[in-house]
Design a protein around this motif. Structure first.
Motif: not given
Length: 242
Positions: A187-188, A164-165, A125-127, A172-173
């Motif tokens: 990949x974000x 894949x984010x 979902x997110x970083x 941000x990761x």
């Protein structure tokens, strides 16, 4: 030209399915979860900070201010963020169904629109949404994919194993993602959607399209009703304990 038309059609389909998902799953759950908040039992109240936060928010600590200090963080923060995370697999299965994977441990498979190679991808979902144990699990899944490819005579390189984010940027990761990036592809946000769709601006188109759903959901009256109901309960108690 036909390939470009097909790509555009597929991209438009993703956007329409994403809007449907957000409208029918995320927004409707958000409304239901908001309605629950008129019950004081939905909260674990910190008596040391509650009145401070109410004063900080509104300048007083009357029951309605106390209710707002409880409800706003849930409605505008944790509620919808949690709902999106919990329904991530539904998003993958519906919105990205055309990329569904038959490979154990992978969420989707796709031909990378930039390098033309087939990618085996886990969706996040997110970083900031993975932990140390997740790193180990993801690494194991990617090793299994590479070994399966070797067994079946299909050359799969580390670079073809992708995390894949959905949103954010590489900067941000979390450190856990960057640990994975030492050996595999991460990949974000914009980069992920660009590699998936071939449209450099697709991420912005997608977020704008989902933003349109907001026009269908005016929560002003619902919030006011929920706050008033909770304020009535707060007024009836002498103190608030966990």
């Amino acid at each position: 030209m036909t390939d470009e038309k097909n790509m555009n059609h597929n991209n438009e389909e993703i956007i329409e399915k994403a809007k449907k998902f957000f409208r029918e799953i995320i927004a409707e759950n958000h409304v239901k979860n908001t309605e629950k908040l008129e019950n004081i039992k939905e909260f674990k109240v910190n008596p040391f900070t509650h009145k401070y936060l109410a004063n900080f928010l509104t300048g007083n600590d009357d029951p309605k201010s106390l209710a707002k200090a409880l409800i706003y963080p849930r409605v505008l923060g944790t509620s919808i963020t949690t709902s999106f995370g919990q329904n991530l697999q539904t998003f993958v299965n519906t919105t990205l169904e055309g990329y569904g994977s038959t490979t154990t441990g992978m969420d989707i498979e796709f031909i990378d629109k930039l390098d033309g190679r087939k990618k085996y991808c886990q969706i996040k979902a997110g970083p900031q949404t993975i932990n140390k144990d997740d790193v180990t699990t993801i690494r194991n899944h990617f090793r299994d994919v590479i070994n399966l490819g070797r067994t079946n005579g299909i050359p799969i390189a580390n670079m073809d194993c992708v995390v894949g984010v959905f949103y954010g940027t590489y900067n941000d990761l979390s450190a856990f993602y960057k640990n994975l990036a030492e050996d595999y592809t991460v990949l974000a946000g914009k980069d992920f959607w660009y590699h998936l769709t071939g449209d450099e601006d697709f991420y912005n188109k997608l977020t704008d399209a989902i933003g349109e759903i907001a026009n269908e959901f005016d929560g002003t009256e619902l919030l006011e009703k929920t706050i008033n109901q909770l304020a009535m309960q707060l007024q009836q108690v002498d103190g608030i304990d966990e």
